[in-house]
Design a protein around this motif. Structure first.
Motif, PDB file in Angstrom:
ATOM      1  N   ALA A 309       0.812  -1.220   0.000  1.00 14.95           N
ATOM      2  CA  ALA A 309       0.000   0.000   0.000  1.00 14.95           C
ATOM      3  C   ALA A 309       0.843   1.266   0.000  1.00 14.95           C
ATOM      4  CB  ALA A 309      -0.943  -0.002   1.203  1.00 14.95           C
ATOM      5  N   ASP A 310       2.082   1.181   0.502  1.00 14.45           N
ATOM      6  CA  ASP A 310       2.935   2.373   0.521  1.00 14.45           C
ATOM      7  C   ASP A 310       3.512   2.692  -0.849  1.00 14.45           C
ATOM      8  OD1 ASP A 310       4.828   0.411   0.137  1.00 14.45           O
ATOM      9  OD2 ASP A 310       5.860   0.719   2.051  1.00 14.45           O
ATOM     10  N   LYS A 311       3.235   1.837  -1.855  1.00 13.99           N
ATOM     11  CA  LYS A 311       3.670   2.034  -3.239  1.00 13.99           C
ATOM     12  C   LYS A 311       5.185   2.025  -3.387  1.00 13.99           C
ATOM     13  CE  LYS A 311      -0.591   2.490  -4.541  1.00 13.99           C
ATOM     14  NZ  LYS A 311      -1.252   1.378  -5.255  1.00 13.99           N
ATOM     15  N   LYS A 312       5.882   1.468  -2.397  1.00 15.01           N
ATOM     16  CA  LYS A 312       7.342   1.426  -2.446  1.00 15.01           C
ATOM     17  C   LYS A 312       7.884   0.022  -2.210  1.00 15.01           C
ATOM     18  CE  LYS A 312       7.693   4.421   0.859  1.00 15.01           C
ATOM     19  NZ  LYS A 312       8.279   5.316   1.885  1.00 15.01           N
ATOM     20  N   THR A 313       7.362  -0.637  -1.171  1.00 10.97           N
ATOM     21  CA  THR A 313       7.890  -1.940  -0.783  1.00 10.97           C
ATOM     22  C   THR A 313       7.100  -3.068  -1.429  1.00 10.97           C
ATOM     23  OG1 THR A 313       6.500  -1.942   1.200  1.00 10.97           O
ATOM     24  CG2 THR A 313       8.724  -1.029   1.409  1.00 10.97           C
ATOM     25  N   CYS A 314       7.697  -4.264  -1.421  1.00  8.90           N
ATOM     26  CA  CYS A 314       7.093  -5.425  -2.074  1.00  8.90           C
ATOM     27  C   CYS A 314       7.002  -6.596  -1.100  1.00  8.90           C
ATOM     28  CB  CYS A 314       7.926  -5.843  -3.287  1.00  8.90           C
ATOM     29  SG  CYS A 314       8.110  -4.544  -4.538  1.00  8.90           S
ATOM     30  N   SER A 315       5.953  -7.386  -1.242  1.00 10.62           N
ATOM     31  CA  SER A 315       5.776  -8.601  -0.439  1.00 10.62           C
ATOM     32  C   SER A 315       5.592  -9.783  -1.366  1.00 10.62           C
ATOM     33  CB  SER A 315       4.552  -8.473   0.475  1.00 10.62           C
ATOM     34  OG  SER A 315       4.719  -7.407   1.392  1.00 10.62           O
ATOM     35  N   GLN A 316       6.180 -10.914  -0.973  1.00 13.14           N
ATOM     36  CA  GLN A 316       6.051 -12.102  -1.803  1.00 13.14           C
ATOM     37  C   GLN A 316       4.612 -12.587  -1.797  1.00 13.14           C
ATOM     38  OE1 GLN A 316       8.673 -15.293  -0.730  1.00 13.14           O
ATOM     39  NE2 GLN A 316       8.475 -16.322  -2.707  1.00 13.14           N
ATOM     40  N   ASP A 317       4.137 -12.998  -2.959  1.00 16.70           N
ATOM     41  CA  ASP A 317       2.760 -13.466  -3.080  1.00 16.70           C
ATOM     42  C   ASP A 317       2.537 -14.683  -2.194  1.00 16.70           C
ATOM     43  OD1 ASP A 317       2.368 -11.494  -4.916  1.00 16.70           O
ATOM     44  OD2 ASP A 317       2.563 -12.797  -6.668  1.00 16.70           O
ATOM     45  N   ALA A 318       1.417 -14.687  -1.456  1.00 16.22           N
ATOM     46  CA  ALA A 318       1.112 -15.780  -0.529  1.00 16.22           C
ATOM     47  C   ALA A 318       0.941 -17.097  -1.268  1.00 16.22           C
ATOM     48  CB  ALA A 318      -0.146 -15.449   0.264  1.00 16.22           C
ATOM     49  N   ASN A 319       0.281 -17.064  -2.418  1.00 19.09           N
ATOM     50  CA  ASN A 319       0.042 -18.295  -3.174  1.00 19.09           C
ATOM     51  C   ASN A 319       1.344 -18.940  -3.607  1.00 19.09           C
ATOM     52  OD1 ASN A 319      -2.700 -17.965  -2.952  1.00 19.09           O
ATOM     53  ND2 ASN A 319      -2.918 -16.936  -4.937  1.00 19.09           N
ATOM     54  N   GLU A 320       2.296 -18.090  -4.022  1.00 19.72           N
ATOM     55  CA  GLU A 320       3.569 -18.631  -4.481  1.00 19.72           C
ATOM     56  C   GLU A 320       4.359 -19.210  -3.316  1.00 19.72           C
ATOM     57  OE1 GLU A 320       7.501 -17.083  -6.893  1.00 19.72           O
ATOM     58  OE2 GLU A 320       5.490 -16.553  -7.538  1.00 19.72           O
ATOM     59  N   MET A 321       4.298 -18.527  -2.154  1.00 19.60           N
ATOM     60  CA  MET A 321       5.004 -19.036  -0.983  1.00 19.60           C
ATOM     61  C   MET A 321       4.449 -20.387  -0.561  1.00 19.60           C
ATOM     62  SD  MET A 321       5.417 -15.597   1.342  1.00 19.60           S
ATOM     63  CE  MET A 321       6.128 -16.530   2.690  1.00 19.60           C
ATOM     64  N   SER A 322       3.114 -20.499  -0.443  1.00 20.32           N
ATOM     65  CA  SER A 322       2.503 -21.757  -0.013  1.00 20.32           C
ATOM     66  C   SER A 322       2.713 -22.839  -1.052  1.00 20.32           C
ATOM     67  CB  SER A 322       1.007 -21.555   0.250  1.00 20.32           C
ATOM     68  OG  SER A 322       0.353 -21.100  -0.928  1.00 20.32           O
ATOM     69  N   GLY A 323       2.685 -22.445  -2.330  1.00 18.54           N
ATOM     70  CA  GLY A 323       2.900 -23.418  -3.394  1.00 18.54           C
ATOM     71  C   GLY A 323       4.294 -23.997  -3.344  1.00 18.54           C
ATOM     72  N   ASN A 324       5.294 -23.141  -3.093  1.00 24.34           N
ATOM     73  CA  ASN A 324       6.672 -23.616  -2.999  1.00 24.34           C
ATOM     74  C   ASN A 324       6.846 -24.563  -1.819  1.00 24.34           C
ATOM     75  OD1 ASN A 324       7.362 -22.159  -5.211  1.00 24.34           O
ATOM     76  ND2 ASN A 324       8.267 -20.446  -4.075  1.00 24.34           N
ATOM     77  N   GLU A 325       6.228 -24.180  -0.661  1.00 23.60           N
ATOM     78  CA  GLU A 325       6.363 -25.004   0.529  1.00 23.60           C
ATOM     79  C   GLU A 325       5.715 -26.361   0.329  1.00 23.60           C
ATOM     80  OE1 GLU A 325       4.623 -22.564   3.459  1.00 23.60           O
ATOM     81  OE2 GLU A 325       6.327 -21.191   3.619  1.00 23.60           O
ATOM     82  N   LEU A 326       4.518 -26.377  -0.298  1.00 16.70           N
ATOM     83  CA  LEU A 326       3.819 -27.634  -0.530  1.00 16.70           C
ATOM     84  C   LEU A 326       4.605 -28.525  -1.483  1.00 16.70           C
ATOM     85  CD1 LEU A 326       0.123 -26.399  -0.842  1.00 16.70           C
ATOM     86  CD2 LEU A 326       1.091 -27.811   0.987  1.00 16.70           C
ATOM     87  N   SER A 327       5.171 -27.916  -2.520  1.00 12.51           N
ATOM     88  CA  SER A 327       5.929 -28.699  -3.487  1.00 12.51           C
ATOM     89  C   SER A 327       7.142 -29.328  -2.835  1.00 12.51           C
ATOM     90  CB  SER A 327       6.363 -27.802  -4.653  1.00 12.51           C
ATOM     91  OG  SER A 327       5.231 -27.292  -5.311  1.00 12.51           O
ATOM     92  N   GLU A 328       7.827 -28.543  -1.985  1.00 10.65           N
ATOM     93  CA  GLU A 328       9.023 -29.057  -1.324  1.00 10.65           C
ATOM     94  C   GLU A 328       8.656 -30.168  -0.340  1.00 10.65           C
ATOM     95  OE1 GLU A 328      12.958 -27.382   1.039  1.00 10.65           O
ATOM     96  OE2 GLU A 328      11.259 -26.062   0.601  1.00 10.65           O
ATOM     97  N   ASP A 329       7.590 -29.961   0.453  1.00  9.86           N
ATOM     98  CA  ASP A 329       7.165 -30.975   1.420  1.00  9.86           C
ATOM     99  C   ASP A 329       6.766 -32.262   0.711  1.00  9.86           C
ATOM    100  OD1 ASP A 329       7.659 -29.225   3.421  1.00  9.86           O
ATOM    101  OD2 ASP A 329       5.557 -28.617   3.703  1.00  9.86           O
ATOM    102  N   ALA A 330       6.014 -32.104  -0.388  1.00 10.07           N
ATOM    103  CA  ALA A 330       5.555 -33.283  -1.119  1.00 10.07           C
ATOM    104  C   ALA A 330       6.728 -34.059  -1.685  1.00 10.07           C
ATOM    105  CB  ALA A 330       4.603 -32.857  -2.241  1.00 10.07           C
TER     106      ALA A 330
END
Length: 346
Positions: A309-330
Motif C-alpha cells: 500500500a505504501d507504493k514502495k515496498t514489495c511482499s512475496q505473493d502468498a500463493n507462491e510461498m505456499s505453493g513452494n512449501e507444498l511442493s518441497e514438502d511433497a
C-alpha cells in the motif's frame, strides 16, 4: 532402485526451479527501469513528482528587474553556454513546431543563423515517430508550412529540409502564423499525437520585429488548446508582444538575444528546458524496480511479488510461498517413502 532415483530426480528438479526463480527475481534489466539493488542509485525520499526541480535557474540569474517588471533573460556575445553533460536530462517526446520570422528585417545571413539554430536544436532531440516530431511554420506577410509533424521521423531528413528553407521577406504577420500553426500543424491529420497520449505540444516563435497583426487573442486561444508557447526575441523585437504570446511563467518562456549571431547560445537553454528529468537516476526508495514516468517515477515489484500500500515496498505473493512449501514438502515426503520402500525390499 528406479523409485529411489526418481525421488532424487524430483528433488533435484525442485532445487533447479528454485535457483532459476531466484535468478529471474534478482537478475536482468528492463529498459527505462532502475533496479533498487543497483549500486549507482542512492535511496532518497519517495516523490510522486519532481516538479520542484528548477530547470531555469540560469535564466533567473540572468534576469534584470526594472521596477516591479521582471525582464526576460538576455544572452550576450561573451556569455558561456550551459554544459548539461552531468545533468540527469533525457529527451522527452514532443510535438514541436518552430514558427520563424523571415520578414524583410531578417537579413539573408541572419536567416541562415536561424536555420543553424534549428538544426542544432534538432541535434539535442530524440527524433522519431514515437519520440519528438518536428514541424516548421515560416512567415512574413504570408505564412508557409515548410513541413508537418508527420513528414520527417529521422534527423538527416529533417536537417536537410531545414537547410532548404528560404526567407519570404515583406511584412510580419505573427498572429496569422500562430493561428496557422494551431489549426494546421497541431492536428492529428498533420501528425500531432492525441491528448490522451500525454505528449506535450510546444511552439517556439523566433522573431526580430513588431507584429503587424494582433497576437494576444490568438496566442491565448492556442495556449488554451494546450500548446505551450516560447517566444524568442532578437535585436529589435517588441518585448510587449513577446510577453503577450508566451505561456506562463513569463520568465521561463520569454528569451531575448542581442543579435542573430548569438542565437545558438539558446540551444543548450532549450535543451535543458525541453528535457525530461530521469527521476529514477536522481534517487528513489523503491524496494525492487523504479520506472520513469516523465518527470516522476513509480515503483514496480519483481515477478512473484506484490506492491504494498505504501507504493514502495514489495511482499512475496502468498500463493507462491505456499505453493513452494507444498511442493518441497511433497517432494521430501515422496523421497522418504521411496527410501523406506527400498530398504524393505532389500
Amino acid at each position: 532402485m528406479r523409485s529411489l532415483i526418481g525421488g532424487l530426480v524430483c528433488c533435484m528438479s525442485f532445487l533447479t526451479l528454485e535457483v532459476q526463480a531466484t535468478y529471474r527475481l534478482y537478475g536482468g534489466y528492463h529498459p527505462r527501469q532502475h533496479h533498487a539493488d543497483s549500486p549507482n542509485v542512492p535511496p532518497q525520499t519517495f516523490q510522486r513528482s519532481i516538479q520542484q526541480q528548477q530547470p531555469f535557474q540560469s535564466v533567473q540569474q540572468g534576469q534584470q528587474h526594472i521596477g516591479n517588471v521582471q525582464q526576460p533573460a538576455q544572452f550576450s556575445q561573451n556569455q558561456r553556454t550551459i554544459d548539461l553533460g552531468e545533468t540527469h536530462c533525457k529527451s522527452r517526446p514532443l510535438d514541436l513546431v518552430f514558427i520563424i520570422d523571415s520578414s524583410r528585417s531578417v537579413r539573408p545571413q541572419e536567416f541562415e543563423k536561424v536555420k543553424i539554430f534549428l538544426a542544432d536544436m534538432v541535434d539535442t532531440l530524440e527524433v522519431g515517430a514515437d519520440a519528438t516530431r518536428v514541424a516548421v511554420v515560416n512567415y512574413a506577410s504570408t505564412v508557409k508550412i515548410e513541413f508537418l509533424l508527420k513528414t520527417y521521423f529521422d534527423k538527416p531528413g529533417l536537417k536537410a529540409a531545414l537547410a532548404r528553407i528560404e526567407s519570404l521577406a515583406a511584412g510580419t504577420m505573427t498572429g496569422l502564423a500562430i493561428k496557422t500553426a494551431m489549426e494546421e500543424t497541431f492536428t492529428e491529420e498533420s501528425g500531432a499525437r492525441l491528448t490522451n497520449k500525454n505528449i506535450a505540444k510546444v511552439a517556439i516563435i523566433v522573431t526580430d520585429g513588431r507584429p503587424q497583426d494582433t497576437v494576444e487573442v490568438v496566442a491565448a486561444t492556442a495556449r488554451a488548446a494546450g500548446i505551450e508557447i516560447y517566444a524568442v526575441g532578437v535585436d529589435r523585437a517588441d518585448m510587449k508582444s513577446l510577453r503577450l504570446m508566451a505561456s506562463l511563467p513569463l520568465d521561463e518562456h520569454v528569451f531575448y538575444v542581442e543579435t542573430y549571431g548569438v542565437i545558438e547560445k539558446l540551444t543548450s537553454k532549450f535543451r535543458e528546458t525541453l528535457c525530461g528529468v530521469d527521476a529514477c537516476a536522481l534517487g528513489h526508495d523503491c524496494d525492487h524496480i523504479c520506472v520513469n514516468n516523465n518527470n516522476s517515477y513509480t515503483c514496480k515489484c519483481r515477478e512473484g511479488y506484490t506492491l504494498n500500500a505504501d507504493k514502495k515496498t514489495c511482499s512475496q505473493d502468498a500463493n507462491e510461498m505456499s505453493g513452494n512449501e507444498l511442493s518441497e514438502d511433497a517432494c521430501m515426503y515422496d523421497l522418504s517413502r521411496k527410501v523406506t520402500q527400498f530398504g524393505r525390499s532389500r
